[in-house]
Design a protein around this motif. Structure first.
Motif, PDB file in Angstrom:
ATOM      1  N   GLU A  47       0.814  -1.216   0.000  1.00 12.08           N
ATOM      2  CA  GLU A  47       0.000   0.000   0.000  1.00 12.08           C
ATOM      3  C   GLU A  47       0.849   1.268   0.000  1.00 12.08           C
ATOM      4  OE1 GLU A  47      -3.597   2.032   2.673  1.00 12.08           O
ATOM      5  OE2 GLU A  47      -2.944  -0.026   3.050  1.00 12.08           O
ATOM      6  N   THR A  48       1.975   1.244   0.681  1.00 13.20           N
ATOM      7  CA  THR A  48       2.832   2.431   0.773  1.00 13.20           C
ATOM      8  C   THR A  48       4.039   2.361  -0.156  1.00 13.20           C
ATOM      9  OG1 THR A  48       4.070   1.446   2.612  1.00 13.20           O
ATOM     10  CG2 THR A  48       2.159   2.825   3.165  1.00 13.20           C
ATOM     11  N   GLU A  49       4.076   1.391  -1.059  1.00 12.43           N
ATOM     12  CA  GLU A  49       5.217   1.174  -1.956  1.00 12.43           C
ATOM     13  C   GLU A  49       4.920   1.764  -3.331  1.00 12.43           C
ATOM     14  OE1 GLU A  49       8.160  -2.643  -2.505  1.00 12.43           O
ATOM     15  OE2 GLU A  49       5.994  -2.977  -2.591  1.00 12.43           O
ATOM     16  N   THR A  50       5.877   2.487  -3.893  1.00 11.00           N
ATOM     17  CA  THR A  50       5.645   3.179  -5.161  1.00 11.00           C
ATOM     18  C   THR A  50       6.682   2.800  -6.216  1.00 11.00           C
ATOM     19  OG1 THR A  50       7.060   5.082  -4.672  1.00 11.00           O
ATOM     20  CG2 THR A  50       4.795   5.158  -3.830  1.00 11.00           C
ATOM     21  N   ALA A  51       6.420   3.251  -7.432  1.00  3.81           N
ATOM     22  CA  ALA A  51       7.369   3.050  -8.522  1.00  3.81           C
ATOM     23  C   ALA A  51       8.715   3.689  -8.195  1.00  3.81           C
ATOM     24  CB  ALA A  51       6.805   3.636  -9.811  1.00  3.81           C
ATOM     25  N   LEU A  52       8.688   4.825  -7.525  1.00  2.00           N
ATOM     26  CA  LEU A  52       9.927   5.488  -7.116  1.00  2.00           C
ATOM     27  C   LEU A  52      10.737   4.592  -6.178  1.00  2.00           C
ATOM     28  CD1 LEU A  52      11.723   8.058  -7.007  1.00  2.00           C
ATOM     29  CD2 LEU A  52      10.324   8.778  -5.058  1.00  2.00           C
ATOM     30  N   ASP A  53      10.065   3.946  -5.233  1.00  3.70           N
ATOM     31  CA  ASP A  53      10.760   3.046  -4.310  1.00  3.70           C
ATOM     32  C   ASP A  53      11.461   1.915  -5.062  1.00  3.70           C
ATOM     33  OD1 ASP A  53       9.786   4.512  -2.129  1.00  3.70           O
ATOM     34  OD2 ASP A  53       7.968   3.296  -2.021  1.00  3.70           O
ATOM     35  N   LEU A  54      10.790   1.377  -6.073  1.00  2.00           N
ATOM     36  CA  LEU A  54      11.371   0.292  -6.854  1.00  2.00           C
ATOM     37  C   LEU A  54      12.597   0.765  -7.630  1.00  2.00           C
ATOM     38  CD1 LEU A  54       8.052  -1.298  -8.169  1.00  2.00           C
ATOM     39  CD2 LEU A  54       9.444  -2.027  -6.221  1.00  2.00           C
ATOM     40  N   ALA A  55      12.519   1.985  -8.176  1.00  2.00           N
ATOM     41  CA  ALA A  55      13.661   2.546  -8.898  1.00  2.00           C
ATOM     42  C   ALA A  55      14.844   2.782  -7.958  1.00  2.00           C
ATOM     43  CB  ALA A  55      13.265   3.843  -9.588  1.00  2.00           C
ATOM     44  N   VAL A  56      14.555   3.268  -6.754  1.00  2.00           N
ATOM     45  CA  VAL A  56      15.626   3.498  -5.774  1.00  2.00           C
ATOM     46  C   VAL A  56      16.318   2.179  -5.440  1.00  2.00           C
ATOM     47  CG1 VAL A  56      16.111   4.134  -3.375  1.00  2.00           C
ATOM     48  CG2 VAL A  56      14.631   5.581  -4.774  1.00  2.00           C
ATOM     49  N   ARG A  57      15.539   1.119  -5.232  1.00  2.00           N
ATOM     50  CA  ARG A  57      16.132  -0.173  -4.892  1.00  2.00           C
ATOM     51  C   ARG A  57      16.968  -0.725  -6.042  1.00  2.00           C
ATOM     52  NH1 ARG A  57      11.160  -1.607  -2.245  1.00  2.00           N
ATOM     53  NH2 ARG A  57      10.766  -3.333  -3.666  1.00  2.00           N
ATOM     54  N   ALA A  58      16.516  -0.511  -7.273  1.00  2.00           N
ATOM     55  CA  ALA A  58      17.299  -0.948  -8.424  1.00  2.00           C
ATOM     56  C   ALA A  58      18.617  -0.170  -8.506  1.00  2.00           C
ATOM     57  CB  ALA A  58      16.492  -0.779  -9.712  1.00  2.00           C
TER      58      ALA A  58
END
Length: 335
Positions: A47-58
């Motif tokens: 619910e609190t996870e975004t596309a930005l978070d995924l890009a940061v992790r990558a």
């Protein structure tokens, strides 16, 4: 000439399997859905996870592998249709998270399944023009947020994920040989979320559920995809784009080692492969475990093809993305 130097990707931790969906929707014909979509499980953002978070992790993965150095990036492109905010753009927030230099050019593009090819075109142009030397291209989406739970056509197909690529000038005359993009703006209604923008703000009316002739439940605030219309359009358009790109570069299907199409669905990939006479071993399929990842589809599929040995350095690959807009793009790339 430019080249794709590195790719990394990230998924949400949560996986949603077809077995789970079967428990919730026992009336859905999963045998048919699995055959057509080719998807058996997909990652779904919290619910609190975004596309930005995924890009940061990558990006963190690239940094841990010593393939991303913040002081060397001089341009940042973020392609997403599920940004954190209306404003500012995700690119600016990612710029801050990575602590990039203040003289870095950063901007978003809002394309979907063609976004990686368009992003490559922009990165290539920035480098060729001398504006940048190392471009960070982020492609990430959380499309599951836009899907009505009762829409089996999209619920069974899409997953969430993100990828980042570093584009640089080639040092050996091998890399991105050619990129060609196209648009059919008159067809925009075939793949659309009608409400939520300035043309149709959200309201009680836009939240009203409707059921189409196939039994899919949607509102004006969710993805509305004319599956047959989109399939028909791209079945006519994509082979022409591929043929034009190959012809302009004096190549044939046989001379390309690997074909990485946007992972739209099993039926789309099978139809395109048959129409163009592509040998099965040259076609990348990466749907079963992750689904349709929208803008992250091509870089994730390419990276995972390297991981399992299907893609190899020195090969000539054709990348092709197509979707919302309607828009498409084809690139010839030395791996």
């Amino acid at each position: 000439m430019t080249t794709i130097e590195s790719i990394a990707y990230a998924f949400p931790a949560r996986c949603l399997t077809n077995q789970e969906l079967k428990q919730t929707y026992p009336d859905w014909d999963f045998e048919r859905l699995e055959k057509r979509a080719g998807v058996f499980t997909r990652h779904v953002a919290a619910e609190t996870e975004t596309a930005l978070d995924l890009a940061v992790r990558a990006c963190e993965q690239l940094a841990q592998q010593d393939r991303l150095h913040a002081d060397e990036i001089d341009a940042l492109i973020f392609c997403t249709q599920s940004p954190d905010h209306i404003m500012p753009p995700n690119s600016c927030i990612l710029h801050g998270a990575l602590e990039l230099n203040p003289n870095v050019l950063a901007f978003d593009i809002t394309l979907a399944c063609s976004g990686y090819i368009y992003g490559l075109q922009l990165a290539d142009s920035l480098i060729r023009s001398g504006v940048a030397e190392r471009v960070l291209l982020a492609t990430a989406d959380t499309y599951t947020r836009y899907i009505h739970p009762g829409d089996r056509a999209t619920r069974s197909l899409f997953g969430d994920g993100g990828a980042v690529s570093i584009i640089v000038e080639s040092q050996n005359a091998r890399g991105i040989r050619d990129i060609r993009c196209g648009t059919a703006g008159t067809q925009y209604k075939k793949f659309i979320i009608p409400a939520g923008g300035m043309r149709m703000p959200r309201s009680a009316s836009s939240a009203r559920e409707t059921i189409d002739h196939s039994g899919n439940v949607r509102t004006e605030e969710h993805i509305k995809m004319d599956g047959l219309g989109v399939l028909s359009f791209f079945n006519a358009t994509v082979p022409c784009s591929v043929k034009e790109t190959l012809t302009q570069n004096g190549l044939s299907i046989d001379e390309v080692d690997l074909f990485v199409f946007h992972q739209a669905s099993q039926v789309v990939l099978d139809t395109l492969r048959t129409a163009m006479g592509i040998p099965p071993g040259k076609m990348v399929y990466d749907l079963a475990e992750v689904g349709n990842l929208v803008s992250a589809s091509i870089p994730v599929a390419l990276s995972r093809a390297f991981e399992r040995g299907q893609a190899k350095p020195g090969q000539l690959a054709l990348l092709c993305g197509f979707g919302v807009g309607l828009s498409w793009g084809t690139a010839l790339v030395d791996l």
